[in-house]
Design an enzyme around this catalytic site. Structure first.
Site, PDB file in Angstrom:
ATOM      1  N   ASP A  77     -11.517  28.507 -34.387  1.00 28.64           N
ATOM      2  CA  ASP A  77     -10.542  28.207 -33.345  1.00 28.64           C
ATOM      3  C   ASP A  77     -10.824  26.784 -32.879  1.00 28.64           C
ATOM      4  OD1 ASP A  77      -8.907  27.954 -31.148  1.00 28.64           O
ATOM      5  OD2 ASP A  77      -9.508  29.839 -30.217  1.00 28.64           O
ATOM      6  N   SER A 116       1.152  12.391 -38.254  1.00 29.20           N
ATOM      7  CA  SER A 116       2.583  12.633 -38.415  1.00 29.20           C
ATOM      8  C   SER A 116       3.330  11.328 -38.218  1.00 29.20           C
ATOM      9  CB  SER A 116       3.074  13.662 -37.392  1.00 29.20           C
ATOM     10  OG  SER A 116       4.482  13.750 -37.391  1.00 29.20           O
ATOM     11  N   TYR A 123       3.645  16.267 -28.619  1.00 32.13           N
ATOM     12  CA  TYR A 123       3.206  16.292 -30.018  1.00 32.13           C
ATOM     13  C   TYR A 123       3.092  14.877 -30.567  1.00 32.13           C
ATOM     14  CZ  TYR A 123       3.310  17.216 -35.050  1.00 32.13           C
ATOM     15  OH  TYR A 123       3.018  17.242 -36.407  1.00 32.13           O
ATOM     16  N   ALA A 143       2.649  12.120 -28.930  1.00 33.80           N
ATOM     17  CA  ALA A 143       1.524  11.441 -28.283  1.00 33.80           C
ATOM     18  C   ALA A 143       0.200  11.864 -28.903  1.00 33.80           C
ATOM     19  CB  ALA A 143       1.524  11.753 -26.787  1.00 33.80           C
ATOM     20  N   SER A 144       0.081  13.152 -29.232  1.00 38.71           N
ATOM     21  CA  SER A 144      -1.161  13.635 -29.845  1.00 38.71           C
ATOM     22  C   SER A 144      -1.363  13.029 -31.226  1.00 38.71           C
ATOM     23  CB  SER A 144      -1.155  15.165 -29.925  1.00 38.71           C
ATOM     24  OG  SER A 144      -0.260  15.654 -30.908  1.00 38.71           O
ATOM     25  N   LYS A 145      -0.293  12.860 -31.966  1.00 40.82           N
ATOM     26  CA  LYS A 145      -0.419  12.286 -33.302  1.00 40.82           C
ATOM     27  C   LYS A 145      -0.654  10.775 -33.243  1.00 40.82           C
ATOM     28  CE  LYS A 145      -0.105  16.099 -35.584  1.00 40.82           C
ATOM     29  NZ  LYS A 145      -1.280  16.634 -36.318  1.00 40.82           N
TER      30      LYS A 145
END
Length: 265
Positions: A63, A141, A154, A156-158
């Site tokens: 996890d 991405s 999403y 921003a995370s990539k």
């Protein structure tokens, strides 16, 4: 590469989609494959498929939201096979919603999974990769570079994944370890069928354009090749490359196109 049969690749998010396809691709190349994700039953099915084809596979549930889970996974794979040659931080998910509606909980979960989980995967793998002058693969991405209405968390995370990759490429100089950050365009996956709480909805429609979607086996081949060649940054799918080019030279057009795109439910 010498004694290929002894080389070990560890893939997070290996239970479906790109992760599964990469696992099968590396098994075909003769690698021992360590499969990690939360859904152990799916990992066992993939491991059985690899073993039936004459390969070797080890299932270690992980996890990525739990640091201890990541640390113990690396300890287990080293205890079992004694080495690590490639680590692919592929596990991740999308959190959906406009900037106006996303909560602190939404942002925290998105960054914990796609950024912190990825960074900790690298952290615990690195001491062993340095011993083998191995390879790191980070799955980003195209969303890291373009407007992402309703999937801004999403994107921003990539973007953070891209930054982590650039940093690693500097920090790892002289160690023999390479870091390849891969930014796919649209690839078949379950990402749109997982809600903001992590629950899977098998019948939820995918708002992404089906005609632009790459099959996972095709995507896996180019991703594995990029990591094996120790490329630094690799963007793929033709539409992904076009979008990046348009964002650089015609950003207003990309904003217009993005504003008219479908919204995730």
């Amino acid at each position: 590469m010498k004694n290929l049969k002894q080389n070990v690749v560890w893939i997070t998010g290996a239970s479906s989609g790109i992760g599964k396809a990469m696992a099968l691709e590396w098994a075909c190349l003769g690698y021992k494959v360590v499969l990690s994700a939360r859904r152990q039953e799916l990992l066992e099915e993939i491991a059985l498929e690899i073993r039936k084809s004459g390969g070797e596979a080890l299932v270690i549930p992980v996890d990525i939201l739990e640091e201890k889970s990541i640390e113990e996974a690396v300890q287990q794979l080293i205890s079992t096979w004694g080495r690590l040659d490639i680590a692919v931080a592929n596990a991740g998910f999308g959190v959906f919603g406009s900037m106006e509606t996303l909560t602190a909980k939404d942002w925290s979960r998105q960054m914990q999974g796609n950024v912190t989980g990825l960074a900790l995967t690298v952290k615990y793998a690195l001491p062993h990769l340095k011993q083998t002058q191995g390879r790191i693969g980070l799955v980003g991405s195209v969303a890291a570079f373009i407007p992402n209405p309703h999937v801004g968390a999403y994107g921003a995370s990539k973007a953070a994944v891209h930054s982590i990759g650039l940093t690693l490429q500097v920090e790892l100089k002289g160690t023999g370890v390479s870091c390849t950050t891969i930014h796919p365009g649209f690839v078949v996956s379950e990402i749109a069928r997982v809600d903001n709480e992590g629950l899977w909805h098998p019948n939820r429609p995918d708002p992404r354009p089906a005609n632009l979607m790459w099959p996972t086996d095709k995507a896996a081949k180019v991703m594995v090749k990029a990591i094996m060649k120790r490329k630094r940054t690799y963007v793929f799918t033709a539409h992904g490359k076009v979008l990046l080019w348009m964002q650089r030279w015609f950003p207003s057009l990309v904003r217009t196109i993005s504003s008219k795109g479908p919204k995730p439910e």
